[in-house]
Design an enzyme around this catalytic site. Structure first.
Site, PDB file in Angstrom:
ATOM      1  N   LEU A 171      10.362 -20.291  -4.826  1.00 32.24           N
ATOM      2  CA  LEU A 171       9.647 -19.759  -4.074  1.00 32.24           C
ATOM      3  C   LEU A 171       8.424 -19.498  -4.618  1.00 32.24           C
ATOM      4  CD1 LEU A 171       9.047 -16.984  -2.028  1.00 32.24           C
ATOM      5  CD2 LEU A 171       9.566 -15.657  -4.339  1.00 32.24           C
ATOM      6  N   ASP A 220       0.734  -1.025   0.161  1.00 26.69           N
ATOM      7  CA  ASP A 220       0.121  -0.079   0.080  1.00 26.69           C
ATOM      8  C   ASP A 220       0.648   1.163  -0.168  1.00 26.69           C
ATOM      9  OD1 ASP A 220      -2.441   1.413  -0.050  1.00 26.69           O
ATOM     10  OD2 ASP A 220      -2.790   1.214   2.202  1.00 26.69           O
ATOM     11  N   ARG A 243       2.148  -4.536   6.233  1.00 26.59           N
ATOM     12  CA  ARG A 243       1.136  -3.709   5.604  1.00 26.59           C
ATOM     13  C   ARG A 243       2.234  -2.383   5.541  1.00 26.59           C
ATOM     14  NH1 ARG A 243      -4.973  -2.245   4.656  1.00 26.59           N
ATOM     15  NH2 ARG A 243      -4.814  -0.627   3.148  1.00 26.59           N
ATOM     16  N   ARG A 289       0.353   7.660  -2.502  1.00 21.92           N
ATOM     17  CA  ARG A 289       0.995   8.746  -1.648  1.00 21.92           C
ATOM     18  C   ARG A 289       2.380   8.960  -2.191  1.00 21.92           C
ATOM     19  NH1 ARG A 289      -1.163   6.374   3.624  1.00 21.92           N
ATOM     20  NH2 ARG A 289      -1.805   4.622   1.885  1.00 21.92           N
ATOM     21  N   TRP A 290       2.961   8.011  -2.402  1.00 20.68           N
ATOM     22  CA  TRP A 290       4.464   8.080  -2.748  1.00 20.68           C
ATOM     23  C   TRP A 290       4.526   8.796  -3.962  1.00 20.68           C
ATOM     24  CZ3 TRP A 290       7.374   7.195  -7.222  1.00 20.68           C
ATOM     25  CH2 TRP A 290       8.676   6.801  -7.071  1.00 20.68           C
ATOM     26  N   HIS A 334       2.501   3.650  -9.085  1.00 21.88           N
ATOM     27  CA  HIS A 334       2.121   1.971  -9.301  1.00 21.88           C
ATOM     28  C   HIS A 334       3.207   1.367 -10.009  1.00 21.88           C
ATOM     29  CE1 HIS A 334      -1.657   2.216  -7.423  1.00 21.88           C
ATOM     30  NE2 HIS A 334      -2.197   3.146  -8.295  1.00 21.88           N
ATOM     31  N   SER A 344      -7.367  -5.647  -5.418  1.00 23.15           N
ATOM     32  CA  SER A 344      -8.759  -6.030  -4.484  1.00 23.15           C
ATOM     33  C   SER A 344      -9.896  -5.960  -5.364  1.00 23.15           C
ATOM     34  CB  SER A 344      -8.761  -5.199  -3.086  1.00 23.15           C
ATOM     35  OG  SER A 344      -9.396  -3.941  -3.523  1.00 23.15           O
TER      36      SER A 344
END
Ligand code: IPE
Ligand code: IPE
Ligand code: MG
Length: 245
Positions: A136, A25, A189, A29-30, A42, A70
């Site tokens: 992984l 998340d 988070r 804002r970044w 993004h 989501s």
């Protein structure tokens, strides 16, 4: 220009969580902080994901689950949703061969119906290509919601004619998108928010939570290392009494 040396980070004295889940998340804002459009955040977030996958391989994490999109994120402005879908498609095009060579096994958590057919095809090919890899497991929660996952599981169980007397927690878990995988040990988070936002609401019942103020594009290898160190200071009690008593 010389490549920046990676700081040596030693985890030999620590337990490395088998399964780490991340709510990535703070991209918007970044970007805002830098006067950039949200979609630039993004893009930076997608680049960071590459770093975190490498760090998980380096640290010996066996399963990484990332919340990429989501069921609620469809409600964002159309241009942002379109930008995100383009980024997902590009990441698959550009990174798939490297991920495969690295031994990453891709899983998808969520519902692909309703997703652009071209992107669906890319996802299905990626799952098929990497299905036998075992360095992984990378679970990508994409068009994922914890409530939708539970509804989907119940629908499948009803369709299979499961009798109420036979329903156990293990059986229920086997109908979730994460079937066969252990629950997350650690849920991270980024961006300082203190909520679950419909992520792994069944599987994370006893996960340790690690909120961090860092925005996702700034949460790198060293920050992941720090999260694992903090995880080691936690005592997981699962409803029991502390070990010394
Ligand atoms: C997370 O960053 C990425 C997705 C939800 C797809 P946000 O886009 O939510 O960034 P903020 O929370 O607005 O800063
Ligand atoms: C959660 O972040 C979803 C993803 C990271 C993909 P959001 O930014 O959508 O969550 P809220 O709206 O702050 O709860
Ligand atoms: Mg957000």
């Amino acid at each position: 220009m010389a490549l920046r040396q990676k700081k040596p980070l030693d985890l030999s004295a620590y337990r490395v969580p088998t399964h780490i889940a991340i709510i990535m998340d703070g991209n918007g804002r970044w970007a805002k902080q830098r006067g950039l459009p949200r979609v630039a955040g993004h893009r930076a977030g997608a680049e960071n994901l590459r770093r975190i996958i490498n760090a998980c391989v380096e640290f010996g994490v066996k399963i990484l689950t990332i919340y990429a999109f989501s069921t609620e994120n469809w409600g964002r402005p159309e241009s942002e949703v379109r930008g995100l879908m383009k980024i997902f498609a590009r990441v698959l095009d550009q990174e798939l061969d490297d991920l495969h060579a690295q031994g990453v096994c891709l899983h998808h958590l969520g519902d692909l119906t309703g997703v652009n057919p071209d992107l669906q095809g890319k996802v299905l090919r990626a799952l098929e290509l990497t299905k036998d890899n075992d360095t992984l497991i990378l679970n990508v929660a994409f068009n994922y919601g914890g409530r939708a996952e539970i509804i989907h599981a119940v629908q499948q169980m009803l369709a299979d004619g499961i009798s109420p007397d036979d329903l156990t927690e293990d059986l229920f878990s086997s109908y979730l998108f994460t079937k066969g995988l252990p629950d997350p040990d650690l849920v991270i988070r980024t961006s300082g928010e203190l909520r679950i936002s419909n992520f792994l609401i069944w599987q994370a019942a006893y996960s340790e939570y690690y909120p961090t103020p860092a925005f996702w594009p700034d949460f790198g290898r060293e920050e992941l290392y720090e999260a694992i160190v903090v995880y080691n200071q936690r005592e997981r009690r699962f409803g029991l009494v502390p070990e010394e008593s």
